[in-house]
Design an enzyme around this catalytic site. Structure first.
Site: not given
Length: 188
Positions: A46, A51, A99-100, A141-142, A145
């Site tokens: 994701g 991000q 997480c990225l 999670h997304e 953000h």
């Protein structure tokens, strides 16, 4: 399509609520194409627009289930409903997340096991996704953000202190920190 730099914990765009998308334009579609390219290169399951430095309420996701069925899409202006969390501590083997925007680390985090997400697709169609398990975790999670929340912000005190030590050691926690998938040697 282009691979975009992924912002790292501490960049202000990651810690502020994103704005609604007023209109789905060719620029929005191009951003989503770049987000897919970036997510796939990272690799991730994701990626939210903040991000990659864009403060808009958009995220993309991609997941292949245990039966090799792909699940991939983009959601604009999502809304999220979830079942209440089960009480208790997270199972570090089954409920660990990465997480990225905090690459190379994973921490256990309890999430709701079932969610409903509604929003708009890139062609203006209504999107409705009801999922459970790992897919529900991706959606939560997304969505976080888009509200300026990183999963590490939800960790307990012990893990939060570890996160702070890692961020200091790696020079994160400041505006402009980013990495470029396919170029920088980070384990996301």
């Amino acid at each position: 399509m282009a691979v975009l730099p992924i912002r790292i914990m501490g960049d202000p765009v990651l810690h502020s609520p994103a704005s609604r998308v007023d209109e789905i334009t060719d620029e929005v579609r191009a951003l989503v194409d770049d987000m897919f390219e970036t997510m796939d290169t990272a690799p991730g399951v994701g990626l939210a627009a903040p991000q990659v430095g864009v403060p808009l309420r958009i995220y993309v996701y991609a997941y292949v289930d245990d039966e090799d069925r792909p699940w991939r899409g983009a959601i604009v202006n999502p809304e999220l409903w979830m079942r209440p969390l089960e009480p208790g501590d997270p199972d570090p083997d089954e409920e660990a997340e990465g997480c990225l925007s905090f690459p190379g680390e994973r921490f256990p985090l309890r999430r709701s096991d079932e969610v409903l997400v509604t929003g708009t697709g890139l062609d203006g169609e209504k999107v409705r996704i009801q999922v459970s398990g790992w897919r529900a975790r991706i959606m939560q999670h997304e969505f976080d953000h888009l509200d300026g929340i990183l999963y590490v912000d939800r960790l307990g005190d012990g893990d939060w202190k570890t996160v702070q030590k890692i961020a200091r050691k790696r020079g994160w926690g400041r505006p402009g920190a980013a990495w470029l998938p396919g170029v920088d040697d980070l384990d996301a």
